[in-house]
Enzyme design. Structure first.
Site, PDB file in Angstrom:
ATOM      1  N   TYR A  20      41.200  40.752  33.640  1.00  0.00           N
ATOM      2  CA  TYR A  20      41.160  41.574  32.426  1.00  0.00           C
ATOM      3  C   TYR A  20      42.402  42.428  32.257  1.00  0.00           C
ATOM      4  O   TYR A  20      42.318  43.520  31.699  1.00  0.00           O
ATOM      5  CB  TYR A  20      39.867  42.413  32.437  1.00  0.00           C
ATOM      6  N   LYS A  56      32.747  40.478  23.805  1.00  0.00           N
ATOM      7  CA  LYS A  56      33.903  39.635  24.126  1.00  0.00           C
ATOM      8  C   LYS A  56      33.739  38.204  23.616  1.00  0.00           C
ATOM      9  O   LYS A  56      34.561  37.344  23.935  1.00  0.00           O
ATOM     10  CB  LYS A  56      34.155  39.639  25.636  1.00  0.00           C
ATOM     11  N   ASN A  58      29.221  35.318  41.530  1.00  0.00           N
ATOM     12  CA  ASN A  58      30.154  35.873  40.567  1.00  0.00           C
ATOM     13  C   ASN A  58      30.576  37.270  41.001  1.00  0.00           C
ATOM     14  O   ASN A  58      29.724  38.152  41.192  1.00  0.00           O
ATOM     15  CB  ASN A  58      29.527  35.963  39.177  1.00  0.00           C
ATOM     16  N   GLU A  59      31.876  37.451  41.139  1.00  0.00           N
ATOM     17  CA  GLU A  59      32.488  38.746  41.416  1.00  0.00           C
ATOM     18  C   GLU A  59      31.839  39.514  42.563  1.00  0.00           C
ATOM     19  O   GLU A  59      31.507  40.698  42.418  1.00  0.00           O
ATOM     20  CB  GLU A  59      32.505  39.599  40.140  1.00  0.00           C
ATOM     21  N   ASP A 115      26.379  42.795  34.048  1.00  0.00           N
ATOM     22  CA  ASP A 115      26.653  43.217  32.678  1.00  0.00           C
ATOM     23  C   ASP A 115      25.909  42.351  31.666  1.00  0.00           C
ATOM     24  O   ASP A 115      26.494  41.867  30.708  1.00  0.00           O
ATOM     25  CB  ASP A 115      28.180  43.124  32.486  1.00  0.00           C
ATOM     26  N   TYR A 171      40.716  46.053  30.709  1.00  0.00           N
ATOM     27  CA  TYR A 171      40.299  47.174  31.558  1.00  0.00           C
ATOM     28  C   TYR A 171      41.507  47.875  32.183  1.00  0.00           C
ATOM     29  O   TYR A 171      41.417  49.028  32.595  1.00  0.00           O
ATOM     30  CB  TYR A 171      39.331  46.701  32.644  1.00  0.00           C
ATOM     31  N   TRP A 201      36.122  34.524  28.363  1.00  0.00           N
ATOM     32  CA  TRP A 201      34.888  35.318  28.351  1.00  0.00           C
ATOM     33  C   TRP A 201      34.748  35.953  26.993  1.00  0.00           C
ATOM     34  O   TRP A 201      35.631  36.679  26.607  1.00  0.00           O
ATOM     35  CB  TRP A 201      34.943  36.396  29.431  1.00  0.00           C
ATOM     36  N   GLU A 232      37.153  33.826  33.561  1.00  0.00           N
ATOM     37  CA  GLU A 232      36.908  34.882  32.572  1.00  0.00           C
ATOM     38  C   GLU A 232      38.234  35.523  32.215  1.00  0.00           C
ATOM     39  O   GLU A 232      39.051  35.793  33.102  1.00  0.00           O
ATOM     40  CB  GLU A 232      35.985  35.995  33.113  1.00  0.00           C
ATOM     41  N   ASN A 288      38.379  35.898  37.438  1.00  0.00           N
ATOM     42  CA  ASN A 288      38.053  36.674  36.237  1.00  0.00           C
ATOM     43  C   ASN A 288      39.103  37.770  36.114  1.00  0.00           C
ATOM     44  O   ASN A 288      39.209  38.614  37.008  1.00  0.00           O
ATOM     45  CB  ASN A 288      36.686  37.337  36.376  1.00  0.00           C
TER      46      ASN A 288
HETATM   47  C1  BDP Z   1      33.060  40.593  34.530  1.00  0.00           C
HETATM   48  C2  BDP Z   1      31.703  39.975  34.696  1.00  0.00           C
HETATM   49  C3  BDP Z   1      30.999  39.716  33.382  1.00  0.00           C
HETATM   50  C4  BDP Z   1      31.208  40.870  32.441  1.00  0.00           C
HETATM   51  C5  BDP Z   1      32.688  40.964  32.148  1.00  0.00           C
HETATM   52  C6  BDP Z   1      33.010  42.088  31.156  1.00  0.00           C
HETATM   53  O1  BDP Z   1      31.758  38.798  35.472  1.00  0.00           O
HETATM   54  O2  BDP Z   1      29.629  39.492  33.634  1.00  0.00           O
HETATM   55  O3  BDP Z   1      30.454  40.764  31.279  1.00  0.00           O
HETATM   56  O4  BDP Z   1      33.378  41.225  33.342  1.00  0.00           O
HETATM   57  O5  BDP Z   1      33.289  43.200  31.607  1.00  0.00           O
HETATM   58  O6  BDP Z   1      33.117  41.666  35.397  1.00  0.00           O
HETATM   59  O7  BDP Z   1      32.958  41.840  29.972  1.00  0.00           O
END
Ligand code: BDP
Length: 596
Positions: free
Chosen positions: A466, A567, A410-411, A163, A470, A548, A503, A464
């Site tokens: 959300y 973000k 990462n992820e 991303d 999300y 993040w 994140e 990470n």
């Molecule tokens: C995570 C990723 C990051 C993205 C973030 C997002 O590690 O690179 O920018 O989510 O969705 O999946 O903002």
């Protein structure tokens, strides 16, 4: 690889400035030997910079494949026996280099340095043509991965599984440097602390040197200890430690025959013990961000002005750390973090090893992809490239006191078939290259403890998350509950691992305020962080919060991104959003309570 440093035996000539650039629209330049003459139709292009946003030309911005950089360079006069090198801080993502008609170097991997000895190819005091072809293509066997697909019009498009915009070009300085033929080519410094004494273990590589001597100089340049031999143990009485917020640096001045190489270092320890993250034996709590090398116009081009400004903002906010999401940052940044006492989670460029996250729904432009770990996607060859990249990163950054953790990906799809087999040797490779620092990877939201297959091989958990963005969007109470439930799951799965949130955060449109704190408003970002921080404060296992993102940044085009990812706690031009002030209050308070 050693950083270039000036010394009585070494000179450095910076080649930054405005070079010639030509897009290789049909990717025929190598066949047609474009390096063998002046570029036919060049345009001016600054180095360092990403080339993508500098001009108004779509063909250049969206080009898939090679571009050619060129300039004339005077070869410096050399002292007897000196060697001359050309060195690139990085070339994104792969490069081939010619001096006049001779190819001198090639490198794959867009975020690490490479160099070539060009002594025999140039004449002192005369000009030579330096040509660099840079390819921005990503494949399943590059780190990071990607794939190129032609559309119905026959035009190539680069797809990638991360991303942030696929900026490319010469992002870091290009230098010529000279050094004696017999010279220091590597040094490894590992420090421990014994009471008030700093113990400095060093190993120098200097092939052919008849004598190696080292001196430890303090920050005032006074000698505080010395030794002879290519390896040894030096004691520094009453050592001043490198610590978060106090980047005290010593220099190991190495003399190998006629060569002098000054290597800065800090005396400090990092370790995980009893579920705590310890620096110099003291508990450390990470406050900070995931960041990007991303700026207006220059893209990922390194810029000292923006670097110092960003560190000023981080300091203002009370941050003490960041992660080099999602690739190794410029060497200047690592040096500056050392100097400023900022703690770094140093990450490889292995972002997007995850077809489940990127191939599916289409929200992020997915096109339907096979499983992550399969012969046609991330395979054994990818793992070899990834392993070489881990080794190169650790070779570059091992002597930075700021580096506290290696993040090897990462992820990734860490709950998928094949994940454990893929990662076990890579984690081992990182441990072999550096037995002194904790190793981990950054976990993706859906690889929850019930699915996870890699975490127990690591030293810590990096998450990470959300919830509230999300998923559970606009439902922070439920987000908070789910977050707590998940932390409980991690504690059960890996009870000895400390947890860092690497994140968390919602997209936030700078300037949008809302009485109801709806998603996208600055008020929602404030409320989101309050909810997460409430949770973190209840769990002693959580030893860090890196939100993040530090600042808004550019991404690929897509229906969930409006001129990039929003973000940031700062906008892309570094204006604070409301959360910057709210989080500042918290972090300054934590800094007072925690002492660093
Ligand atoms: C995570 C990723 C990051 C993205 C973030 C997002 O590690 O690179 O920018 O989510 O969705 O999946 O903002």
């Amino acid at each position: 690889m050693l950083r270039t440093r000036r010394s009585p035996s070494r000179t450095v000539h910076n080649l930054d400035g405005v070079w010639d650039l030509q897009v290789d629209s049909a990717n025929v330049g190598i066949e047609e030997s474009w390096f063998a003459q002046n570029l036919a139709n060049p345009r001016p292009m600054p180095v360092p910079a990403s080339y993508n946003d500098v001009t108004t030309d779509n063909e250049l911005r969206d080009h898939v494949g090679w571009v050619w950089y060129q300039r004339l360079v005077y070869a410096p006069r050399l002292a007897a026996d000196d060697r001359l090198f050309v060195r690139f801080g990085s070339a994104t993502h792969s490069a081939r280099v010619w001096v006049n008609d001779t190819e001198v170097a090639g490198h794959v991997g867009g975020y690490l340095p490479f160099e070539a000895d060009i002594t025999e190819l140039v004449s002192a005091g005369e000009r030579f043509r330096l040509t660099v072809a840079v390819d921005n293509r990503l494949s399943w066997q590059t780190i990071p991965p990607g794939f190129v697909l032609a559309d119905a019009l026959g035009r190539d498009h680069q797809h990638y599984l991360h991303d942030f915009y696929n900026y490319a070009g010469l992002h870091r300085s290009v230098e010529l440097y000279t050094r004696p033929a017999v010279a220091v080519t590597d040094v490894t410094i590992v420090t421990t602390i014994d009471g008030t004494t700093g113990v400095v273990n060093y190993t120098v590589e200097a092939e052919g040197a008849s004598e190696v001597r080292v001196r430890v100089l303090d920050a005032s340049d006074d000698e505080v200890a010395s030794a002879t031999g290519a390896r040894g143990r030096i004691e520094v009485p009453h050592a001043q430690l490198w610590a978060p917020g106090d980047g005290y640096l010593y220099t190991l001045e190495i003399c190998a025959d006629a060569d002098v190489y000054p290597q800065p270092f800090g005396i400090r320890t990092v370790e995980i013990k009893d579920k705590k993250f310890l620096i110099n034996g003291k508990e450390f709590y990470f406050r900070g961000y995931g960041r990007h090398e991303d700026n207006l116009v220059r893209g990922k081009g390194h810029d000292d002005v923006m670097m110092v400004h960003d560190f000023e903002l981080m300091k203002w906010q009370g941050a003490n750390s960041f992660r080099t999401s999602h690739y190794p940052y410029a060497e200047e940044v690592m040096d500056f973090a050392d100097r400023e006492g900022v703690v770094v989670i140093d990450e490889t460029a292995a972002v997007g090893l995850n077809t489940a996250l990127w191939g599916g729904g289409g929200l992020m432009g997915g096109v339907g992809l096979p499983p992550t770990f399969s012969p046609g996607t991330i395979n054994d060859a990818t793992r070899d490239v990834h392993q070489a990249h881990i080794r190169e990163l650790i070779a570059r950054d091992k002597n930075h006191p700021c580096v506290a953790v290696w993040s090897i990906a990462n992820e990734p799809d860490s709950g998928a078939d094949g994940a454990r087999e893929y990662f076990a040797p890579l984690i081992q490779a990182a441990r072999d290259a550096d037995p002194t620092r904790p190793v981990g990877y950054v976990n993706v939201g859906y690889a929850t403890p019930d699915k996870e297959r890699v975490a127990d091989l690591c030293d810590l958990v990096m998450l990470n998350r959300y919830y509230g963005w999300y998923s559970e969007n606009n439902n922070l109470p439920l987000a908070e509950k789910n977050l707590r439930d998940e932390i409980d799951g991690w504690i059960e799965l890996v009870p000895d691992h400390p947890i860092i949130f690497t994140e968390y955060g919602p997209d936030t449109l700078g300037g949008l305020r809302d009485f109801h704190a709806w998603p996208w408003s600055e008020d929602y970002q404030v409320a989101f962080f309050e909810a997460y921080h409430r949770v973190f404060d209840d769990y002693p296992q959580v030893v860090g919060e890196q939100m993040w993102n530090f600042a808004d940044f550019q991404t690929n085009a897509g229906i969930i991104r409006v001129d990039g990812n929003k973000k940031g706690m700062f906008t892309r031009d570094r204006k604070p959003k409301a959360a910057a002030f709210a989080v500042r209050e918290r972090w300054l308070r934590l800094r007072d309570e925690q002492g660093s």
